[in-house]
Motif scaffolding. Structure first.
Motif, PDB file in Angstrom:
ATOM      1  N   ARG A  29     -21.566  59.449  50.426  1.00  0.00           N
ATOM      2  CA  ARG A  29     -21.679  59.370  51.849  1.00  0.00           C
ATOM      3  C   ARG A  29     -22.938  59.999  52.439  1.00  0.00           C
ATOM      4  O   ARG A  29     -23.455  60.822  51.633  1.00  0.00           O
ATOM      5  CB  ARG A  29     -20.591  60.258  52.382  1.00  0.00           C
ATOM      6  CG  ARG A  29     -19.376  59.133  51.926  1.00  0.00           C
ATOM      7  CD  ARG A  29     -18.023  60.103  52.869  1.00  0.00           C
ATOM      8  NE  ARG A  29     -16.892  58.952  52.788  1.00  0.00           N
ATOM      9  CZ  ARG A  29     -15.641  59.142  52.534  1.00  0.00           C
ATOM     10  NH1 ARG A  29     -15.544  60.399  52.196  1.00  0.00           N
ATOM     11  NH2 ARG A  29     -14.716  58.211  52.310  1.00  0.00           N
ATOM     12  N   GLY A  30     -23.261  59.895  53.496  1.00  0.00           N
ATOM     13  CA  GLY A  30     -24.637  60.477  54.110  1.00  0.00           C
ATOM     14  C   GLY A  30     -24.417  61.652  54.305  1.00  0.00           C
ATOM     15  O   GLY A  30     -24.440  62.517  53.483  1.00  0.00           O
ATOM     16  N   SER A  31     -24.708  62.250  55.849  1.00  0.00           N
ATOM     17  CA  SER A  31     -24.908  63.421  56.341  1.00  0.00           C
ATOM     18  C   SER A  31     -23.654  64.332  55.963  1.00  0.00           C
ATOM     19  O   SER A  31     -22.520  63.672  55.934  1.00  0.00           O
ATOM     20  CB  SER A  31     -25.290  63.482  57.659  1.00  0.00           C
ATOM     21  OG  SER A  31     -24.163  63.211  58.525  1.00  0.00           O
ATOM     22  N   ASP A  34     -21.101  63.154  58.442  1.00  0.00           N
ATOM     23  CA  ASP A  34     -20.408  61.750  58.073  1.00  0.00           C
ATOM     24  C   ASP A  34     -19.596  62.034  57.143  1.00  0.00           C
ATOM     25  O   ASP A  34     -18.431  61.067  57.225  1.00  0.00           O
ATOM     26  CB  ASP A  34     -21.545  60.871  57.521  1.00  0.00           C
ATOM     27  CG  ASP A  34     -22.412  60.351  58.904  1.00  0.00           C
ATOM     28  OD1 ASP A  34     -22.192  60.524  59.937  1.00  0.00           O
ATOM     29  OD2 ASP A  34     -23.578  59.711  58.489  1.00  0.00           O
ATOM     30  N   LYS A  35     -19.814  62.873  56.154  1.00  0.00           N
ATOM     31  CA  LYS A  35     -18.876  63.074  55.008  1.00  0.00           C
ATOM     32  C   LYS A  35     -17.554  63.578  55.499  1.00  0.00           C
ATOM     33  O   LYS A  35     -16.556  63.352  55.053  1.00  0.00           O
ATOM     34  CB  LYS A  35     -19.667  63.905  53.995  1.00  0.00           C
ATOM     35  CG  LYS A  35     -20.666  63.341  53.122  1.00  0.00           C
ATOM     36  CD  LYS A  35     -21.235  64.345  52.294  1.00  0.00           C
ATOM     37  CE  LYS A  35     -22.451  63.492  51.379  1.00  0.00           C
ATOM     38  NZ  LYS A  35     -22.815  64.146  50.171  1.00  0.00           N
ATOM     39  N   ALA A  37     -16.337  63.475  58.566  1.00  0.00           N
ATOM     40  CA  ALA A  37     -15.678  62.377  59.333  1.00  0.00           C
ATOM     41  C   ALA A  37     -14.780  61.494  58.442  1.00  0.00           C
ATOM     42  O   ALA A  37     -13.579  61.231  58.458  1.00  0.00           O
ATOM     43  CB  ALA A  37     -16.302  61.864  60.500  1.00  0.00           C
ATOM     44  N   ALA A  38     -15.501  61.100  57.413  1.00  0.00           N
ATOM     45  CA  ALA A  38     -15.091  59.973  56.705  1.00  0.00           C
ATOM     46  C   ALA A  38     -14.058  60.758  55.570  1.00  0.00           C
ATOM     47  O   ALA A  38     -12.868  59.906  55.404  1.00  0.00           O
ATOM     48  CB  ALA A  38     -16.153  59.359  55.661  1.00  0.00           C
TER      49      ALA A  38
END
Length: 146
Positions: A29-31, A34-35, A37-38
């Motif tokens: 995963r990116g930022s 983002d991590k 939230a995912a």
């Protein structure tokens, strides 16, 4: 008395494979946002997959943890909902169906501050959604992060 080692159960092996998959997915995963939230989406999706009794309990735990310890980050841990602080798992939910046990469990790891003298509980059986259970979970979660 037999002392032969019979190895991990099929359920334990599956949990370890899920944990490895969760770790690989998180690494891709990116930022950080983002991590996070995912990771929460993964937890909510995992809860939605659970059988009805486990799902109701997991939803209660998730709601109570988010309301009473918002600093805890939801994430999957061995394929089950867990909540971490600074990357360390503080508490986790284990569905009864996962390991074919008679009750779901709310567990706390070493990072939880539940210390009470020379001995204290680190896991609690969950068998129903009641106001009393909700209050007890809230109290434990608050204590764990205090």
């Amino acid at each position: 008395m037999s002392t032969t080692y019979e190895g991990f159960t099929a359920e334990e092996k599956a949990a370890m494979k899920e944990h490895a998959q969760d770790m690989k997915k998180a690494a891709r995963r990116g930022s950080a946002a983002d991590k996070a939230a995912a990771a929460e989406q993964d937890v909510v999706a995992k809860i939605a997959e659970m059988p009805e009794e486990d799902r109701a309990l997991a939803e209660l735990v998730h709601t109570v943890v988010k309301a009473n310890a918002p600093m805890l980050a939801p994430k999957l841990w061995y394929g089950q909902p867990a909540y971490a602080l600074d990357g360390k798992i503080v508490c986790f939910f284990q569905a009864a169906a996962k390991f074919k046990t008679r009750y779901a469990t709310l567990g706390f790891n070493e990072a939880a501050r539940l210390d009470d003298g020379a001995m204290w509980a680190t896991a609690f059986a969950l068998t129903g959604v009641t106001p009393e259970v909700e209050r007890r979970i809230a109290t434990l979660v608050k204590q764990a992060v205090s």
